[in-house]
Motif scaffolding. Structure first.
Motif: not given
Length: 226
Positions: A35-61
């Protein structure tokens, strides 16, 4: 070290703990690490200014990951629904931020043929052995997943394309288990290895492509000054 690198390192550590736990047969370690994998990857994406659809895809994962920790059929269907929503987010991402010319048209046609063949073959082989109430949901999900994998390749290039292909491979391993078909030794290890790599490649490939477009072109004067 930047915050994004620290978070990416934490993601890599969580992946390693999860894989070691699976290899050692530790259900507790897997239940903690997965359960830690996708939240950490999503946080990394947010810190890298990721588009919202990418963050949403990771959180749905992440939602799918948590639900699939249960063996109940209702949890499996809900988890599949979460991953399906994530694939929709990826398709929106590729359409909105991808390039129409990421791969040559002829190669895109060959990829389409290859993915269509893989989809039809996999569904035809697994359909007779799937539980009756899962046949249509699994088929619909497989169609969506295949579309995501194909669009990842033709809209954003090599790394996202490889991520989409690994996602398809990982979920095919899950489907063969549900259908009672032969699997490699330690299937959960290979499922999580390819899944973690898939999500990382989809996220990293997308951000790499977008950052390359954001970078200002080097002018002739700057080249002479260098």
């Amino acid at each position: 070290m930047s915050h994004s690198r620290l978070v990416l390192g934490a993601f890599g550590l969580a992946v390693a703990v999860d894989l070691v736990s699976l290899a050692a047969g530790s259900d507790a370690g897997h239940a903690v690490a997965k359960p830690l994998l996708m939240p950490l990857l999503a946080l990394w994406a947010v810190l890298r200014r990721a588009p919202r659809p990418l963050v949403a895809a990771l959180l749905f994962g992440w939602g799918g990951d948590v639900l699939l920790l249960s063996d109940a059929e209702a949890a499996f269907l809900a988890g599949m629904g979460c991953f399906a929503a994530g694939h929709v987010c990826y398709l929106v991402l590729f359409e909105r931020y991808g390039s129409r010319y990421a791969v040559p048209r002829a190669r895109a046609g060959l990829l389409a043929l290859g993915y269509a063949t893989a989809l039809v073959t996999t569904v035809a082989l697994l359909w007779p052995d799937l539980p009756a109430d899962l046949c249509l949901p699994v088929t619909g999900y497989s169609l969506l997943l295949t579309a995501m994998a194909y669009r990842a390749a033709i809209r954003l290039g090599l790394f996202t394309g490889l991520g989409g292909a690994l996602f398809l491979f990982s979920d095919t391993l899950i489907a063969t288990g549900v259908a009672g078909r032969p699997q490699p030794p330690g299937p959960d290890f290979w499922i999580m290895l390819t899944y973690s790599a898939a999500q990382a490649l989809l996220a990293g490939g997308t951000l790499g492509a977008l950052n390359a477009r954001r970078a200002p072109a080097v002018t002739y004067g700057e080249m002479r000054a260098g």
